[in-house]
Design a protein around this motif. Structure first.
Motif, PDB file in Angstrom:
ATOM      1  N   GLY A  33     113.070 145.464   1.271  1.00 33.42           N
ATOM      2  CA  GLY A  33     112.011 146.129   1.584  1.00 33.42           C
ATOM      3  C   GLY A  33     112.118 147.466   2.317  1.00 33.42           C
ATOM      4  O   GLY A  33     111.408 148.208   2.430  1.00 33.42           O
ATOM      5  N   GLU A  34     113.483 147.496   2.692  1.00 35.18           N
ATOM      6  CA  GLU A  34     114.021 148.547   3.367  1.00 35.18           C
ATOM      7  C   GLU A  34     114.442 149.817   2.615  1.00 35.18           C
ATOM      8  O   GLU A  34     114.992 149.376   1.768  1.00 35.18           O
ATOM      9  N   LEU A  35     114.520 151.009   2.991  1.00 40.46           N
ATOM     10  CA  LEU A  35     114.820 152.043   1.978  1.00 40.46           C
ATOM     11  C   LEU A  35     116.550 151.815   1.978  1.00 40.46           C
ATOM     12  O   LEU A  35     117.098 151.627   3.116  1.00 40.46           O
ATOM     13  N   PRO A  36     117.106 152.256   0.917  1.00 40.89           N
ATOM     14  CA  PRO A  36     118.579 152.171   1.187  1.00 40.89           C
ATOM     15  C   PRO A  36     119.136 153.185   2.131  1.00 40.89           C
ATOM     16  O   PRO A  36     118.467 154.116   2.551  1.00 40.89           O
ATOM     17  N   PHE A  79     121.136 156.269   3.024  1.00 38.73           N
ATOM     18  CA  PHE A  79     121.665 157.238   2.382  1.00 38.73           C
ATOM     19  C   PHE A  79     122.011 157.995   3.950  1.00 38.73           C
ATOM     20  O   PHE A  79     121.171 158.264   4.509  1.00 38.73           O
ATOM     21  N   ARG A 129     122.829 149.620  -0.019  1.00 37.14           N
ATOM     22  CA  ARG A 129     121.895 148.592   0.106  1.00 37.14           C
ATOM     23  C   ARG A 129     121.424 148.375   1.528  1.00 37.14           C
ATOM     24  O   ARG A 129     122.109 148.212   2.338  1.00 37.14           O
ATOM     25  N   MET A 180     123.384 152.517  -5.405  1.00 34.24           N
ATOM     26  CA  MET A 180     122.121 151.784  -4.618  1.00 34.24           C
ATOM     27  C   MET A 180     122.783 150.591  -4.125  1.00 34.24           C
ATOM     28  O   MET A 180     121.961 149.932  -3.212  1.00 34.24           O
ATOM     29  N   LEU A 181     123.608 150.095  -4.706  1.00 39.02           N
ATOM     30  CA  LEU A 181     124.237 148.884  -4.124  1.00 39.02           C
ATOM     31  C   LEU A 181     125.166 149.175  -2.865  1.00 39.02           C
ATOM     32  O   LEU A 181     125.082 148.284  -1.737  1.00 39.02           O
TER      33      LEU A 181
END
Lengths: 160, 284
Positions: free
Chosen positions: B40-43, B45, B36, B32-33
């Motif tokens: 407020g925004e999606l990670p 991926f 990052r 998740m880091l």
């Protein structure tokens, strides 16, 4: 998007949300619970910690997928408890909060520690709060505050 | 691309892995880091994502004739508090990240992240741990030592999941964990050292030394361990310097933001020298 069922501050929720969304963003932006802070955003500072099934976790690194079935308590709910009252009194007494940005995380981490170890040694307090940074107090006042809370709390944190 | 799957069972997980090209998220503390984004925004991926933290059947730690099994969704803090966990792994976990992070991070996460500074990998290779890799094709076992191939390089096929880590039974007189970091908590190692030995009277019956953060992956020298095995403590006492130098050649540290090549080399040699000197005097 996915349906995620979990409990937030004692309320049962079923939310339609992207599973990768950070728990922190859900808490702050979707639920408007702004007591939980974002500091570093990378799990180092502890300003974002919340209780997950009673254990402190960094909400900035937890995807919504992982809260499914769990119970989350944030500072906005925890402030209504007896445990909070004692921690609040102890932090005030010892000067354990200055600018206040780290304080919600410090309180949650203290609760996580005390609920599993009601009478910690100084070393155990330091280890329990090692994931929470404070740039004002120099930590000593916070360590003292947790020690004081465990004393004035009596058997408040002892396992029921 | 764009699939995000929450698996509740192992079979759901491996079926998803067979179908999609996934990033696997257990606790999320590392990935998740890495993914990052702005608050407020999606990670970010780039692949499909498989979430496995909800797989209850992998949430267990138990012993059988094979050894100790730790399931993929056990958190580090649960492992740290578990009565079956070896002390050397507990010593390592106590100093890993912070208690907040240990409440959700996992052991396979630390291994699969394959950082040269992954502390638990040092203990895994010390204890000859192996990984159970499961896919719809079946099950495969690989040693932790072979699983990590280099920096961020692992022996994991696209459709495989680390189901559990297995620590075979061992018999040592003493096991040691030692980490050098900048601070007590949340410190990524400048270097890490783990060792184990068993004495047979005045002789070394068996010995293992493992190093972290001083090579592209956690490393042991099976050759040097063979040389040391069977050696009398008296002989070891006269050859400490020789083996210290030999171990200095096993590792290949680099300069980075946490430390320097020369610091890591010198301190590693100091630790080896100290360990062997103490051992030559009968240990402890």
């Amino acid at each position: 998007m996915a349906k995620i069922k979990f409990t937030l501050n004692h309320k049962k929720l079923e939310v339609e949300v992207d599973p990768s969304r950070r728990l922190l963003d859900f808490i702050r932006e979707d639920m408007h619970l702004s007591g939980t802070k974002e500091g570093c955003g990378e799990g180092s500072c502890g300003a974002c910690v919340v209780l997950m099934d009673g254990y402190s976790v960094n909400s900035c690194l937890i995807p919504m997928a992982n809260v499914e079935g769990h119970e989350i308590i944030t500072i906005d709910e925890f402030k209504n408890t007896k445990e909070f009252e004692v921690l609040y009194a102890a932090f005030s007494e010892e000067g354990g909060s200055q600018c206040g940005f780290c304080t919600p995380g410090m309180i949650i981490a203290s609760q996580s520690l005390l609920s599993h170890n009601p009478h910690p040694s100084e070393e155990e307090i330091r280890a329990g709060l090692a994931g929470n940074l404070c740039r004002c107090t120099g930590y000593q006042a916070i360590i003292q505050a947790v020690k004081l809370a465990s004393e004035i709390g009596g058997n408040l944190w002892d396992k029921k | 691309m764009g699939q995000k799957i929450i698996a509740r069972t192992l079979s759901e997980a491996i079926e998803a892995l067979a179908k999609y090209d996934c990033n696997i998220v257990a606790g999320g503390s590392d990935i998740m880091l890495q993914k990052r984004n702005t608050a407020g925004e999606l990670p970010r991926f780039e692949k499909d994502v498989l979430f496995i933290a909800n797989i209850e059947e992998l949430h267990k730690e138990y012993v059988d004739e094979e050894g100790l099994h730790i399931g993929a969704t056990m958190t580090l803090e649960e492992i740290l508090r578990h009565e079956l966990t070896p002390n050397v792994l507990k010593d390592c976990l106590k100093e890993l990240a912070s208690v907040n992070i240990r409440h959700f991070a996992t052991l396979p996460g630390n291994i699969a992240n394959a950082s040269p500074a992954g502390d638990t990998i040092v203990v895994d290779i010390l204890l000859d741990a192996k990984l159970k890799l499961t896919s719809i094709r079946g099950v495969r076992y690989v040693s932790a030592e072979d699983f990590v191939q280099g920096v961020r390089k692992i022996d994991l096929a696209k459709d495989e999941l680390i189901e559990e880590i297995i620590f075979p039974k061992y018999d040592f007189d003493k096991l040691i964990w030692f980490k050098v970091g900048s601070r007590k908590a949340e410190s990524i190692s400048k270097l890490a050292f783990a060792a184990a030995y068993k004495l047979d009277g005045e002789k070394i019956a068996s010995i293992r030394l493992a190093f972290g953060s001083v090579f592209m992956k956690a490393i042991r020298s099976h050759e040097l361990e063979k040389e040391l095995e069977g050696m009398s403590l008296k002989e070891l006492g006269s050859r400490v310097e020789e083996f210290t130098e030999k171990y200095g050649k096993v590792i290949s540290p680099i300069d980075d933001q946490r430390s320097t090549k020369s610091y890591r080399l010198e301190v590693t040699k100091n630790i080896v020298r100290d360990f062997l000197t103490t051992l030559a005097k009968g240990g402890n």
